[in-house]
Design a protein around this motif. Structure first.
Motif, mmCIF file in Angstrom:
data_model
loop_
_atom_site.group_PDB
_atom_site.id
_atom_site.type_symbol
_atom_site.label_atom_id
_atom_site.label_comp_id
_atom_site.label_asym_id
_atom_site.label_seq_id
_atom_site.Cartn_x
_atom_site.Cartn_y
_atom_site.Cartn_z
ATOM 1 N N ASP A 649 35.774 35.781 41.425
ATOM 2 C CA ASP A 649 36.584 36.596 42.335
ATOM 3 C C ASP A 649 37.827 37.093 41.599
ATOM 4 O O ASP A 649 38.487 36.334 40.881
ATOM 5 N N TRP A 650 38.181 38.370 41.774
ATOM 6 C CA TRP A 650 39.338 38.923 41.071
ATOM 7 C C TRP A 650 40.630 38.218 41.462
ATOM 8 O O TRP A 650 41.594 38.199 40.708
ATOM 9 N N ARG A 651 40.668 37.630 42.669
ATOM 10 C CA ARG A 651 41.865 36.925 43.095
ATOM 11 C C ARG A 651 42.092 35.633 42.308
ATOM 12 O O ARG A 651 43.209 35.100 42.289
ATOM 13 N N GLN A 653 41.279 35.244 39.029
ATOM 14 C CA GLN A 653 41.346 35.484 37.602
ATOM 15 C C GLN A 653 42.782 35.314 37.124
ATOM 16 O O GLN A 653 43.703 35.937 37.667
ATOM 17 N N SER A 655 45.971 35.865 34.992
ATOM 18 C CA SER A 655 46.520 36.999 34.250
ATOM 19 C C SER A 655 47.840 36.596 33.627
ATOM 20 O O SER A 655 48.470 35.618 34.027
ATOM 21 N N ARG A 699 46.887 41.450 42.462
ATOM 22 C CA ARG A 699 47.043 40.367 43.439
ATOM 23 C C ARG A 699 48.379 40.461 44.167
ATOM 24 O O ARG A 699 48.524 39.952 45.280
ATOM 25 N N ASP A 767 42.853 48.486 35.735
ATOM 26 C CA ASP A 767 42.653 47.059 35.463
ATOM 27 C C ASP A 767 42.668 46.735 33.976
ATOM 28 O O ASP A 767 43.003 45.616 33.585
#
Length: 980
Positions: A649-651, A653, A655, A699, A767
């Motif tokens: 899920d991108w949430r 990940q 960063s 996010r 992104d």
């Protein structure tokens, strides 16, 4: 018995006379055997001398004291320790209660009647002739008898009062100071006089300054903290002198007071493991090398020694064979006078024995002399002094016996071959018909296929690299066994070559007895080099991919985040722009919460913090704290399959995590920062100019603008983790936290920290944009409109060219004058540490290849002298002899390099595949445990070092051929008819 003695005595005398008669060949073989013996004996002497005895270790760590007492930082709770005090743990379990922290008074734990001596260490930046040097400061009364042996005085004396210091020789060399110079610390105006130099026997390259207790650390620490600078971080231990020593029972009694002890008596006579409570707790065992690890180490050493002996035998064997052929008339006379085959074998074997003994004596003697002469250089290289020059006669004798054994093994095949020749063939010089073995290539082929299969199995289905290594070794030995047949296959290409290379190739094929071993020796050396080079190149590619640059290549950053440093930022910005080739400058400010004197890290009274608010619909469920169980692991609420799915899920990940540190990666800057970061996004620059913030992490974006009350039913930013891609509209919220205590309490209870919210309209970049750790850029106008308090932080710069070392040194010298701590970074990109390794391997393999090929060429010339004279007799030009020698050397080198390159790639690929499986296994475990967003899919490439292979395949054979041609005489001696 007497007959046996006399026959061997005669054989040895014949071999000695023959070796003395053929000095060139004998010296060649002796050098081949003696050089490894020299290296091994020198390595043995170095390792044994560098290996300290227990008494020597104690002298360097304890001096003349009986023990050293250390506070482990557990607040005085009872502890358990290993006998040497290197490992310790609280005696009680703290699973259901806070882990103990804090300090304890070590002096109160000392036994009654003990004498103590404080030994404190810290660090600070000291002013030198060149600027500032980060240095360790040690407060110890070095002249005290209890400290004797810990610091070795080189010149001058140790300090006698609080105005004097001594320094290590390495510090004096690095700083440009000398005995008699004055020394000052940054942030401290008090001067000290350097009255002596010393060295630390265990760390010759340490930058350390010694002072009396209380003379430097305490006043310097006070002065630094008064100026808002980091302190010295001093830590203290205590040396203890006690009549009768510090016994193990006394150690355990002291442990009950929360103090760890390193005792001289216990080190010299350690207790049984059953008497050590530390080992019984949780079944903890000894932390030494396990039996399997020791067995693996011994196996590795045995393999290296075995391969070295094999390579020497491969090179020396043909030399003995050629010597036996040149002495065949002498051996024939032995047979004609009644000598049996065993006598002929004894003569040839005696040649190996004589040269082996000579090589053992010469190699060992040179190893002793070389190690003794290079002792200071070796000590500087390893960074510590030897205990003493440790000579182990039995070990040196064993190493010498390896030389004797190698000489005998190298002479076995020539001895058997010579004994099988008839007396008539030996006396007439006829070689007879020689046929290659048909069984050996078949065995070699089977071994190659089997070894490759084992290595493939180990790399694909097993985690044990030993299987890969064993299979690769078996495959390489198989290729060695096939070498004579492969040499024959190479010979079929001779019809396509000109005269000289065709003659060289045919001679190599016709005399496989000396060609094949030389090719095999080159093969073994090149295979090892290619294997290491392939692994090194693959590891380098992996490290290059994992390297996280803090800035674009050539960019420069200066950050000043300490309390009170904001006033110096403008001057620092101008200094950098003046001294470096700056192209674009981007000034940055930071958000300040609370007092204007707060540092970027906060932490002091009156200093708050801030955070970028993540809307509830954008928060990763794996990281969400359960209010009902704030101390529990949030990931335990999900099944393994759900954790794996959420990890994608991108949430979830991860960063950021690199670049310049500012809380949550938020800076206040304009569009020039995008230019320095090489972000080509006109919309982002337009947004900053229009007062919108630029966000690099989606996010943080709240598209509802209401604080995040999205139920997720629209499928845009809800719990399903999807995104509609409309990034121009949205809001980012920054929370200002002034009450840090309330925030910490809320965090412990799983609640949101209280604070004031500031909202900004945002533009989000794509992104794939690399913002080098930044998450949000707030334009100055928007920060001012929102009522944020900002302070100068620093600047980013793009440069026309990478600043040179001289420019950087000059810049750091100017920045030191500000009196503030400036974090300077110049992005030089990824620097490979393997380039030197690959170059060294290429040179090593080239030397081995040229050496082996040269040996084969010399043997070929000695063996084919009659053929060369025949060529001269039939009118061949003088250059034919030179070109023939060159091509003979080049042919051997080319065949060995080609086969070795093919054989060396296999183990490296197997090792990389094994590492890939291992890292993939760790990654899968991280996914199962809910840590998938914090980890990345492992990238373990396999890279072939084409530059190294090209140098080996082309440059080395060509270089070997040219070298052989240059050192070969064009004209040989005229042949004469032998008298009857």
């Amino acid at each position: 018995m007497i007959t046996w003695y006399h026959s061997w005595r005669a054989a040895i005398r014949i071999a000695r006379r023959d070796a003395w008669r053929s000095k060139g060949r004998s010296f060649l073989v002796l050098a081949m055997i003696a050089l490894p013996i020299l290296g091994v004996s020198a390595a043995d002497l170095t390792l044994r001398s560098a290996e300290l005895s227990t008494e020597q270790k104690l002298e360097r760590s304890l001096g003349a004291a009986d023990a050293r007492l250390t506070d482990p930082g557990y607040g005085g709770v009872p502890v358990l320790q290993t006998p040497n005090g290197e490992n310790y743990t609280p005696a009680d379990d703290f699973e259901d209660k806070p882990y103990p922290e804090g300090s304890t008074d070590v002096t109160k734990a000392a036994p009654q009647g003990a004498k103590t001596l404080k030994d404190a260490t810290g660090s600070a930046k000291l002013r030198t002739e060149h600027g500032l040097l980060h240095t360790e400061i040690r407060e110890l009364k070095a002249a005290d008898p209890m400290a004797k042996g810990m610091l070795t005085l080189v010149s001058g004396r140790f300090p006698a009062d609080g105005t004097e210091v001594a320094a290590t020789t390495h510090f004096l060399a690095s700083s440009g100071l000398q005995v008699g110079s004055t020394l000052r610390a940054r942030g401290f105006d008090r001067e000290y006089t350097v009255v002596g130099s010393y060295e630390l026997s265990d760390s010759l390259k340490s930058d350390q300054v010694n002072a009396l207790p209380g003379a430097l650390l305490a006043p310097l620490d006070k002065a630094l903290k008064a100026d808002g600078l980091p302190g010295t971080g001093a830590e203290a231990t205590y040396l203890v002198s006690l009549p009768g020593g510090f016994t193990w029972n006394m150690v355990k009694e002291t442990n009950t007071k929360g103090v760890v002890v390193h005792s001289r008596v216990v080190d010299l006579d350690p207790p049984a493991k059953s008497d050590v409570p530390f080992y019984q707790k949780n079944n903890w065992g000894d932390f030494g090398m396990s039996a399997s690890a020791k067995a693996a180490a011994l196996a590795a050493i045995g393999t290296v020694v075995g391969l070295a002996m094999l390579e020497i035998c491969l090179l020396a064997g043909p030399a003995f064979a050629v010597g036996a052929r040149r002495s065949r008339r002498q051996l024939g006379l032995v047979g004609a006078n009644g000598g049996e085959r065993r006598h002929i074998r004894a003569v040839v074997l005696s040649g190996g024995l004589v040269i082996g003994v000579a090589a053992a004596v010469v190699g060992t003697a040179l190893g002793l002399a070389l190690t003794y002469a290079l002792r200071p250089v070796l000590e500087e290289y390893i960074g510590r002094r030897f205990g003493h020059f440790d000579i182990r006669p039995l070990e040196l004798l064993g190493i010498g016996l390896l030389a004797v054994l190698t000489g005998l093994l190298a002479a076995i095949v020539p001895a058997v071959t010579s004994s099988r020749q008839t007396v008539l063939a030996s006396l007439t010089g006829r070689r007879g018909v020689r046929r290659s073995s048909r069984v050996l290539p078949v065995i070699g082929l089977l071994a190659t296929v089997l070894g490759a299969a084992i290595a493939l199995y180990g790399s694909v289905f097993s985690d044990q690299f030993a299987i890969v290594a064993g299979g690769s070794a078996l495959a390489e030995l198989g290729v060695v066994a096939m070498t004579p047949a492969l040499v024959g296959l190479f010979g079929r290409t001779g019809r396509l070559l000109p005269l000289s290379p065709r003659l060289a190739l045919r001679d190599a094929v016709r005399n496989r007895g000396r060609t094949a071993p030389a090719v095999a020796a080159v093969l073994a050396a090149v295979a090892g080099t290619v294997a290491v080079a392939t692994y090194a190149a693959s590891s380098d590619a992996q490290q290059r991919a994992e390297y996280k640059a803090q800035l674009p290549y050539g960019a420069v950053s200066v950050i000043m985040g300490e309390a009170g440093s904001a006033r110096d930022v403008p001057a620092v910005r101008s200094t950098v722009q003046k001294l470096l080739p700056v192209e674009v400058r981007a000034d940055m400010d930071r958000i300040s919460v609370g007092s204007a004197n707060c540092s970027v890290w906060g932490g002091s009274d009156g200093c708050g913090s801030y955070e970028v608010v993540v809307p509830p619909q954008n928060r990763c469920p794996l990281w969400a704290t359960d209010p009902a169980n704030p101390d529990g692991d949030p990931a335990e609420r999900f099944s393994k399959e759900e954790r794996r799915k959420l990890a994608e899920d991108w949430r979830c990940q991860q960063s950021g995590g690199r670049g310049v540190y500012v809380p949550d990666g938020v800076v206040v800057a304009d569009a020039s920062l995008l230019k320095v970061l090489e972000i080509d996004d006109p919309a982002a620059a337009k947004a900053l100019a229009g007062g919108q913030a630029v966000v690099f992490d989606k996010r943080y974006i709240d598209k509802n603008g209401d604080g995040g009350n999205d139920d997720g039913k629209d499928g845009t930013d809800g719990r399903d983790g999807t995104d509609d891609g409309t990034d121009e509209d949205g809001t980012v919220r920054i929370k200002l936290i002034t009450d840090t205590e309330a925030a910490g309490k809320a965090f412990d209870e799983g609640r949101e920290a209280p604070g004031e919210i500031k909202s900004f309209r945002v533009h989000r970049t794509a992104d794939d944009v690399d913002a080098y750790g930044l998450s949000v850029i707030v334009p100055p106008a928007a920060a001012k409109a929102a009522g944020l308090t900002t302070l100068p932080l620093g600047a980013y710069y793009s440069t026309d060219s990478l600043p040179s070392t001289e420019q950087r040194q000059r810049l750091e010298g100017e920045l030191d004058k500000t009196g503030s701590s400036v974090m300077l970074h110049i992005e030089e990109g990824y620097t490979s540490e393997n380039s030197i390794i690959l170059l060294a391997l290429t040179v090593f393999a080239g030397l081995i290849t040229i050496g082996a090929a040269g040996i084969a060429t010399g043997l070929a010339q000695a063996d084919a002298e009659a053929d060369l004279k025949t060529l001269a007799a039939v009118g061949a030009p003088p250059r034919v002899r030179r070109t023939l020698s060159g091509f003979q050397c080049g042919v051997v080198a080319a065949m060995g390099v080609l086969l070795g390159s093919a054989a060396g790639v296999l183990p490296a690929i197997g090792l990389r595949l094994t590492e890939r499986r291992e890292q993939l296994k760790w990654y899968q475990e991280a996914l199962d445990n809910g840590w998938g967003g914090l980890a990345s899919d492992p990238h373990v490439p396999v890279v072939i070092p084409w530059a190294t292979l090209a140098a080996l395949l082309v440059a080395v054979p060509v270089g070997a051929a040219l070298l052989a041609a240059l050192v070969t005489r064009s004209r040989g001696a005229l042949a004469r008819r032998e008298t009857a």
